[in-house]
Design an enzyme around this catalytic site. Sequence first.
Site, PDB file in Angstrom:
ATOM      1  N   HIS A 308     -49.027 -14.211  14.958  1.00 26.21           N
ATOM      2  CA  HIS A 308     -49.336 -12.650  15.229  1.00 26.21           C
ATOM      3  C   HIS A 308     -47.655 -12.008  14.914  1.00 26.21           C
ATOM      4  CE1 HIS A 308     -50.455  -9.068  17.279  1.00 26.21           C
ATOM      5  NE2 HIS A 308     -51.734  -9.425  17.112  1.00 26.21           N
ATOM      6  N   ASP A 366     -58.358 -14.233  17.325  1.00 24.91           N
ATOM      7  CA  ASP A 366     -59.270 -14.649  16.223  1.00 24.91           C
ATOM      8  C   ASP A 366     -59.504 -16.138  16.458  1.00 24.91           C
ATOM      9  OD1 ASP A 366     -58.040 -12.179  14.248  1.00 24.91           O
ATOM     10  OD2 ASP A 366     -60.183 -11.949  15.013  1.00 24.91           O
TER      11      ASP A 366
END
Length: 431
Positions: A308, A366
């Site tokens: 991320h 996700d």
Amino acid sequence: MTDVARSAKLTLDGKDYTLPVLTPSAGPEVLDIRKLYAEADVFTFDPGFTSTAACESAITFIDGDLGELLHRGYPIEQLAAESTHLELCYLLLYGELPNAAQLADFTARVTKHTMVHEQMHNFFRGFRRDAHPMATMVGVVGAMSAFYHDSLDINDPWQREVASIRMIAKLPTIAAMAYKYSVGQPFVYPKNSLSFAGNFLNMCFSVPAEDYVVNPVLEKAMDRIMMLHADHEQNASTSTVRLAGSSGANPFACIAAGIACLWGPAHGGANQACLEMLREIGTVDRIPEYIAKAKDKTSGFRLMGFGHRVYKNFDPRATVMKESADEVLGLLGIENNPTLQVAKELERIALQDDYFISKKLYPNVDFYSGIILDAMGFPTSMFTPIFAISRTVGWISQWKEMIAESNQKIGRPRQLYVGSPKRDYVNIRNR
Ligand code: SDX
């Protein structure tokens, strides 16, 4: 917010320039470079905006080092445990948690807007049945600006409010229609007696031929998944919505732009790519092969659902999602789901591997979401549309915040030009 007492000094070609330091309520301080080009005739360079604050916002805050996500100051873990998606929508839109009467009124307003104009059904007939639902959603949501002319004027606060409510209410209906069209089943109209999440499940999975009862376990898990994806500071799709909105484009067009950006596998498309990756790995004994590929720059392969831009610790949404996956699959009696086992083992191995530790790569939102959605019966192609349904409130809230700014102006980045210097045209006879 500006703390005039603090400033930074830039020295260029022997000349000093003062950059005021802006003091946030949380997070890093910000160097204000708005006057830099005018004063020093230089640009700053930051492709990907790794070190750039593009706006001032009071909606969501992420502390990437702590793995903390706050919506209007409230931690996502508490909201996921105590709140509902519609209550979170109210919080993101208006800044405070609603009381019972405010929540009831907001819920009623959203519920009354869940149907789409009947003529919009015709759009779907123009798509191939095997069109990706995100392609359909980009088209149909953009087309909303051809139907709702009484909520296009961005300068009218009432029209901005109505457009916001309409999109929060209609995105689930449009996503469900895209799914039904892709499987050749008739569209299912919204049912105002159902909850926001229950209505979405009913529109996706009920058929005229038999009664459908919303499973309360799946309803709660769906609502929690929607909360976990609602907003996330200035991510790529939110920045797309803000940039589109900065030109004065109508709200439906801006959200359609956000949906298009979210589709990418580096962003919202990662939930679909992650489940497909976990299925391709198949069994835990094949995990080392994929870990090695992810570490090999020449492979072009990345662990989807990992890493991320902001989180350099656990994504708190992934932690909640993992707990929810255990709960939902356990209640469905499929706790031994092979994909979940592969995901857990992949996470365990990766988090012990120096490559991932040194680069601070952790599971993101996700990584586990697709496992739950798959267990609910959704095809992988519906994973990103569900992300879009949820993120609509975040996009709208950020768009409204930007439009309301007194000094709002069109976004227009500059560049580091590396092309040809000025030269004269050469007639084709001389080339
Ligand atoms: C979302 O911004 C948001 O808030 C997004 C989001 C939201 O709610 O809106 O949180 C939703 O988009 C989550 C992210 C979903 N995407 C994925 O899961 C795709 C896989 N992850 C990546 O491609 C990547 O981690 C990003 C895109 C998420 C972040 O990319 P960055 O910040 O630009 O980091 P990078 O590509 O520069 O990577 C840094 C290093 C690189 O190695 P070096 O060049 O430094 O040697 O880490 C490596 C990368 O190769 N790396 C990975 C990796 N992610 C980064 N290596 C293997 N597998 C990965 N998943």
